[in-house]
Each structure stands twice: as structure tokens, then as C-alpha cells.
Enzyme design. Structure first.
Site: not given
Length: 393
Positions: A314, A104
């Protein structure tokens, strides 16, 4: 039947970039959860509140979106010349599984701050005032990331005036460098081609750029999918049929990239690859009501995460976007106007993001050397998280 009292586990709830998640120090976890396996997954699922057939995470720390159903485990690094090992788990909302296949990028911005506050970075590397350079080993993808964490009076500086589209309030700027973000050895394009053709039975045949940089990503032209790249979440997420179509395309893309051996495996690999579509710069109004002019951006990009259109972008996908934009001939580069570039500003549902990337062609193979972006992070809450014991007397 009697039940044991709830377990108390030290934890920190943090925002990093446009995501938030529950952070743990590895040594604070129950012994059985300090190693990968079913016990760890069961614990983290219960912390987040998954699986939740209601899709709300009412009985857990999750936020019932891909951006807020995340867990992080940190420990002193086992790697030479690194400070902290960073392991990321993307928790499914309505299914009992955690995807450990990728990073992430947004939560990466919070890793340095947590590591400093929890004694995972040597004191000699932390200035009283200035910027602490935290060397992160991203354990999921086996890559180095450098976080530049501002310090004031010996503590992490979290407040500031840096604004990030997709985050409501300003905070201190954290510069994050993704070193050698290509995934795996050799060419970061699995087929060796900048553009391939993907045939999806019953749906169509599409040009696609498949890239392993930051995170494995499939880039399509928006117009080939019936869009223009200015769509907001409701335009995609409001239709079960549309989402199913995207997932079918993603599954066939995962197979073509060599990430899975059979289409059935895609269901258990929701976090990667990402699927995104690009459009030429075009004005639109973001989800916050902010007007984005055509001249504000080089390209429009929309990306899906865990089966839904992301509310912003993201961080790892931003690395893929910047890297692909830097390489003449990819669909991202062509949508951005073509040619060579080291920086790209792209539009996403919440606004815009500027990301830099460096790529080079060595012996006929493209390699990414570095991608850099600015994010922000802060602690939302710290203390202990409580979960019911997973066994009963």
C-alpha cells in the site's frame, strides 16, 4: 411491483500505483450522495458490488481484493493554496460498510490526472508541456500531498517506460510527495516509544513499533510471528486461522494505539491501522517469478490490508515504512541494518520499492517532514457507471 430504471452516474475507472478504483467528481453525484452519510455509502457499495457473500464482485465494478475495491470522490479544493480535495473510501467486500478512516497512497497517483482532465485544476497551473504540480488536500487525514503529473501537448501523459513492481505494464512516472505525513499533532509514535510491547491474550507478547505516518501502522518482527519476511500471499491468505490471528493482533494494536476504545470497534475499522512484519534482507522469488537478491533490498516487509496479505505494498504503508526506516531504533530501522537513512528499498511480494523520507526530532518528539515515491497511473475506462435505483415503486 415495478422498478425504476438504472441510474447513470459519470465516473472514471482508474489505476493508481498497484490499486484501481472508481473515481467521481463530487458534483456529478446524485444530490443525496454529495454529502457524507447513508445515501452516499449505499450508492458506492452498489457501484462496487458489495456486500458480496461470494467474494467475487460479479455484479459491480470492484475486483474482490482490497487493492481493487476502492472509491474516490474529488472536488475543487476548499483549502487555501490547494487545487483539489481528495476523499477516499475503502469498500469492504463481504460486509456493507465503507471505511473512511484513511488514505490510499496508490490511488493518490491518479488524483492529479483526474483533477486536470475534469477541470478541477486552474488552467494557469497546467503547462502545455512539462510537469503539472497538483496540490492535493487529502480530506480523510487532513494532509497535503503534491503530485507531479507529466503533460504533453496539453494533456496528461499516461504512457511511458517507468516500471513499477506489482503493475504488469510500464507507464509514465508520477512523483508523489506526502507532506508532513505524521498523523495528528505531536509525536507520531502514540506512546512516545520507538518500540513497545503488545500483549495479545491467547497468542503472545510481541515487540511492536506503532507509528502514525502515512497511515497508522503496526510493525512486528517477522521472526516473532513465525515468518522471515519473504512470504508471498498464499503463505498467509490460504489459512483462515492465520488471518484470524493477524486480525486479533491488529485489533489489540488498534486499542493500544488509541484508535479504538473497545476491541469490538476494530471490525468496523478494517482499513486502519495496517499490520506489517519486517525481516532482514533475504533473497526470494516474487509472485511474478522475478528473483530478488539480498543485495537488491535493505529490508523485507509484508503488510496486510483489509484482512489479507497485500499483493505488493500500500502506498500509505510505504510512507510508514520509509519514515520508520529513517528513525534509528524502530523495528523497521533495525531490520534494515540500523543507523540514519533518508531512503530505503524494501522487498514486497511483487518485487521491490524505493521510498525516501525525512524525519526530525523536535523537543524529544519525532516528526516526519516529507515522504516521496514514484508511482504511475492511467485511465482504464471513462463514461458512466450504472446502478439500480435503491428504491422501488
Amino acid at each position: 411491483m415495478s422498478f425504476k430504471p438504472q441510474m447513470k452516474i459519470p465516473a472514471t475507472y482508474m489505476r493508481g500505483g498497484t490499486s484501481k478504483g472508481v473515481f467521481f467528481n463530487l458534483t456529478d453525484l446524485p444530490l443525496e450522495a454529495q454529502v457524507p452519510g447513508a445515501a452516499r455509502d449505499a450508492m458506492l457499495l452498489r457501484v462496487i458490488g458489495s456486500p458480496d457473500p461470494y467474494g467475487k464482485h460479479t455484479d459491480g465494478m470492484g475486483g474482490a481484493t482490497s487493492s481493487t475495491s476502492k472509491t474516490v470522490i474529488l472536488s475543487k479544493s476548499t483549502q487555501v493554496d490547494h487545487d483539489v480535495d481528495y476523499l477516499f473510501g475503502q469498500v469492504a467486500i463481504d460486509k456493507p460498510f465503507i471505511d473512511w478512516s484513511g488514505n490510499c497512497g496508490n490511488l493518490t497517483a491518479a488524483v492529479g490526472a483526474f483533477a486536470i482532465a475534469n477541470g478541477l485544476v486552474g488552467a494557469a497551473r497546467i503547462p502545455h508541456d512539462g510537469v503539472a504540480v497538483v496540490r492535493i488536500w487529502q480530506a480523510n487525514i487532513q494532509k497535503t500531498i503534491i503530485a507531479h503529473v507529466p503533460m504533453t501537448n496539453g494533456e496528461v501523459q499516461e504512457t511511458g517506460d517507468f516500471e513499477l513492481d506489482g503493475v504488469t505494464f510500464p507507464a509514465a512516472e508520477v512523483v508523489v510527495e506526502f507532506m508532513d505525513p505524521s498523523d495528528g499533532e505531536g509525536d507520531m509514535f502514540p506512546s512516545g516509544n520507538l518500540v513497545d510491547t503488545l500483549e495479545v491474550p491467547g497468542i503472545g507478547t510481541f515487540p511492536v513499533t506503532m507509528i502514525n505516518a502515512g497511515i497508522p501502522t503496526l510493525f512486528f518482527n517477522a521472526e516473532d510471528l513465525g515468518y522471515d519476511g519473504t512470504e508471498l500471499q498464499d503463505a498467509i491468505n490460504g489459512s483462515t486461522e492465520v488471518l484470524k490471528r493477524f486480525e486479533t493482533i491488529r485489533a489489540h494494536g488498534a486499542l493500544k494505539m488509541g484508535l479504538i476504545k473497545d476491541l469490538s470497534e476494530a471490525e468496523a475499522r478494517q482499513h486502519t491501522p495496517k499490520i506489517a512484519f519486517v525481516g532482514k534482507p533475504k533473497a526470494y522469488v516474487s509472485s511474478s517469478g522475478k528473483a530478488i537478491a539480498q543485495t537488491d533490498i535493505d529490508v523485507n516487509v509484508r503488510a496486510l490490508s483489509m484482512g489479507k496479505l497485500h499483493h505488493a505494498m500500500m502506498g500509505t504503508a510505504a510512507v510508514a515504512i520509509a519514515t520508520a526506516a529513517a528513525i534509528p531504533g524502530t523495528l523497521v530501522n533495525l531490520a534494515a541494518g540500523g543507523g540514519e537513512r533518508s531512503v530505503v528499498t524494501f522487498g514486497h511480494p511483487s518485487g521491490t520499492l524505493r521510498v525516501g523520507a525525512e524525519a526530525k526530532c523536535v523537543n524529544g518528539q519525532w516528526q516526519a517532514t516529507k515522504a516521496i515515491m514514484s508511482r504511475s497511473a492511467r485511465v482504464l475506462m471513462e463514461g458512466t457507471v450504472r446502478i439500480p435505483n435503491l428504491t422501488s415503486d
